[in-house]
Write an enzyme that holds these catalytic residues in place. Structure first.
Site, PDB file in Angstrom:
ATOM      1  N   ASP A 119       0.807  -1.058  -0.170  1.00 36.94           N
ATOM      2  CA  ASP A 119      -0.098   0.042   0.052  1.00 36.94           C
ATOM      3  C   ASP A 119       0.955   1.171   0.007  1.00 36.94           C
ATOM      4  OD1 ASP A 119      -2.273   1.714   0.535  1.00 36.94           O
ATOM      5  OD2 ASP A 119      -1.672   1.818   2.516  1.00 36.94           O
ATOM      6  N   ASP A 121      -0.160   5.250   0.852  1.00 36.86           N
ATOM      7  CA  ASP A 121      -0.568   6.107   2.081  1.00 36.86           C
ATOM      8  C   ASP A 121      -0.450   5.494   3.336  1.00 36.86           C
ATOM      9  OD1 ASP A 121      -2.661   8.674   0.552  1.00 36.86           O
ATOM     10  OD2 ASP A 121      -1.413   7.164  -0.600  1.00 36.86           O
ATOM     11  N   GLU A 128      -1.932  10.700   4.272  1.00 35.95           N
ATOM     12  CA  GLU A 128      -2.681  10.343   3.393  1.00 35.95           C
ATOM     13  C   GLU A 128      -2.909  11.428   2.316  1.00 35.95           C
ATOM     14  OE1 GLU A 128      -4.688   7.806   3.282  1.00 35.95           O
ATOM     15  OE2 GLU A 128      -3.659   6.764   5.119  1.00 35.95           O
ATOM     16  N   ARG A 164     -15.129  12.054  -2.420  1.00 38.53           N
ATOM     17  CA  ARG A 164     -14.058  12.954  -2.152  1.00 38.53           C
ATOM     18  C   ARG A 164     -13.285  13.498  -3.152  1.00 38.53           C
ATOM     19  NH1 ARG A 164     -10.897   8.861   1.872  1.00 38.53           N
ATOM     20  NH2 ARG A 164     -11.943   7.186   0.147  1.00 38.53           N
ATOM     21  N   SER A 207      -2.010   0.817  -4.503  1.00 37.33           N
ATOM     22  CA  SER A 207      -2.483   1.716  -3.744  1.00 37.33           C
ATOM     23  C   SER A 207      -3.973   2.260  -4.128  1.00 37.33           C
ATOM     24  CB  SER A 207      -1.705   2.959  -4.029  1.00 37.33           C
ATOM     25  OG  SER A 207      -1.940   4.013  -3.210  1.00 37.33           O
ATOM     26  N   GLY A 208      -4.877   2.410  -3.277  1.00 34.37           N
ATOM     27  CA  GLY A 208      -6.099   3.184  -3.321  1.00 34.37           C
ATOM     28  C   GLY A 208      -6.039   4.820  -3.529  1.00 34.37           C
ATOM     29  N   LYS A 252      -6.855  -4.608  -5.071  1.00 32.07           N
ATOM     30  CA  LYS A 252      -5.608  -5.029  -4.656  1.00 32.07           C
ATOM     31  C   LYS A 252      -5.325  -6.537  -4.625  1.00 32.07           C
ATOM     32  CE  LYS A 252      -4.903  -0.780  -1.773  1.00 32.07           C
ATOM     33  NZ  LYS A 252      -4.300  -0.353  -0.708  1.00 32.07           N
ATOM     34  N   ASP A 275      -1.978  -0.723   5.777  1.00 30.66           N
ATOM     35  CA  ASP A 275      -2.098  -0.477   7.073  1.00 30.66           C
ATOM     36  C   ASP A 275      -3.703  -0.079   7.267  1.00 30.66           C
ATOM     37  OD1 ASP A 275      -2.991   3.061   6.952  1.00 30.66           O
ATOM     38  OD2 ASP A 275      -2.334   2.256   4.968  1.00 30.66           O
TER      39      ASP A 275
END
Length: 327
Positions: A119, A121, A128, A164, A207-208, A252, A275
């Protein structure tokens, strides 16, 4: 790949058919009383301590921290161990002493892992990114409120991500450049990547977050590949949209499997580090899934966790010793 199996590295001849567990103690320095408590924990689960070895740090700490922290391995054997119960008890014991205790099954695969997926962030970087973008655009509170709704289960990841993103419409591309150039790397990351590359591991970012920033890390640290969300930027402004497919928890895990298959690897040869709740499926799919400085729920659900030392402590869970790495 230069790593030997733990048996080969130590010269120990294994004469029992009982499965072996590896219990790793990770700390800045080992606290007084922890070794006796670990011995009692092993006994409570009917385990015999076959051997201990120090992977990092001096044999006797005297309360003094060492550069990369301390890692001590216990090799344990026993019949029909309730592994999840042991892991939970180890987590509680570690928290009581302010250290990490990770328990994994030893097998031939431990010395044969070849792919590590991360991951980004709050794992590779101490930030983040979407929160940083929102702060710079003056919409942090709005973005934070959407995140809270997602955490309460009112929105799934894709819905919350799109909402977002919509708040970032009009953000100047120059802000992206400024943030990318000042990304705070997670402690231990540079040492970890140096050794993973030297030892021949394939590395990937799943990664998101955003490719804009993941690509920067790739160029700086040498990740082999990047899979993240692509911000749409037109005429120097963020449009508030993101290109499909969105990288969520399912994707992922899928990407981890696809990369392993493409590289001709068993899933047991893979490692995943993350995380957040968005990483749990990836961590579960990997041969060695590690929650790094994760929230309590993620630490409890993941099979292994690191919270005290830096990201380079991943090397100790793989089985490397400081003398192998830096000697």
């Amino acid at each position: 790949m230069t790593q030997k199996s733990s048996d080969q590295a130590s010269g120990v001849a294994v004469t029992t058919e009982q499965p072996r567990l590896i219990m790793s103690l990770l700390a800045e320095s080992l606290p007084v009383g922890i070794l006796a408590d670990v011995g009692r924990l092993a006994a409570d689960f009917g385990l015999t301590i076959e051997q201990t070895q120090q992977l990092s740090g001096e044999k006797r700490q005297g309360g003094v921290a060492v550069p990369h922290g301390v890692c001590m391995e216990y090799w344990l054997r026993g019949d029909e161990v309730e592994l999840e119960g042991l892991r939970k008890k180890a987590l509680v014991l570690g928290d009581a002493h302010g250290i990490d205790i990770a328990v994994q099954e030893d097998s031939v695969w431990r010395g044969q892992r070849q792919l590590v997926c991360f991951d980004m962030d709050s794992t590779l970087i101490q930030a983040e990114v979407i929160d940083e973008l929102a702060r710079r655009h003056g919409v942090y509170d709005e973005v934070s409120a959407i995140t809270e709704r997602a955490m309460r289960g009112e929105l799934d990841f894709k819905q919350s991500f799109r909402e977002r993103m919509s708040k970032l419409k009009g953000l100047d591309e120059s802000v992206l450049i400024e943030i990318a150039e000042t990304l705070p790397l997670m402690d231990g990351l540079e040492r970890l990547m140096h050794h993973l590359k030297r030892l021949g591991y394939r590395t990937a970012i799943l990664s998101g977050g955003f490719t804009y920033f993941a690509n920067y890390l790739q160029q700086r640290l040498g990740f082999d590949e990047v899979h993240a969300n692509e911000l749409v930027v037109e005429n120097g402004k963020v449009t508030g949209e993101v290109r499909e497919p969105i990288v969520d928890a399912d994707r992922k895990a899928l990407l981890l499997r696809e990369i392993a298959e493409r590289e001709g690897l068993s899933m047991e040869q893979t490692i995943a580090v993350g995380d957040g709740a968005n990483d749990l499926k990836m961590l579960a799919a990997a041969g060695l899934g590690i929650a790094f400085r994760a929230k309590p729920k993620v630490r409890e659900e993941a099979r292994h966790s690191i919270s005290i030392l830096g990201l380079d402590a991943v090397l100790y869970l793989i089985g490397y010793r400081d003398e192998d790495l830096d000697g």
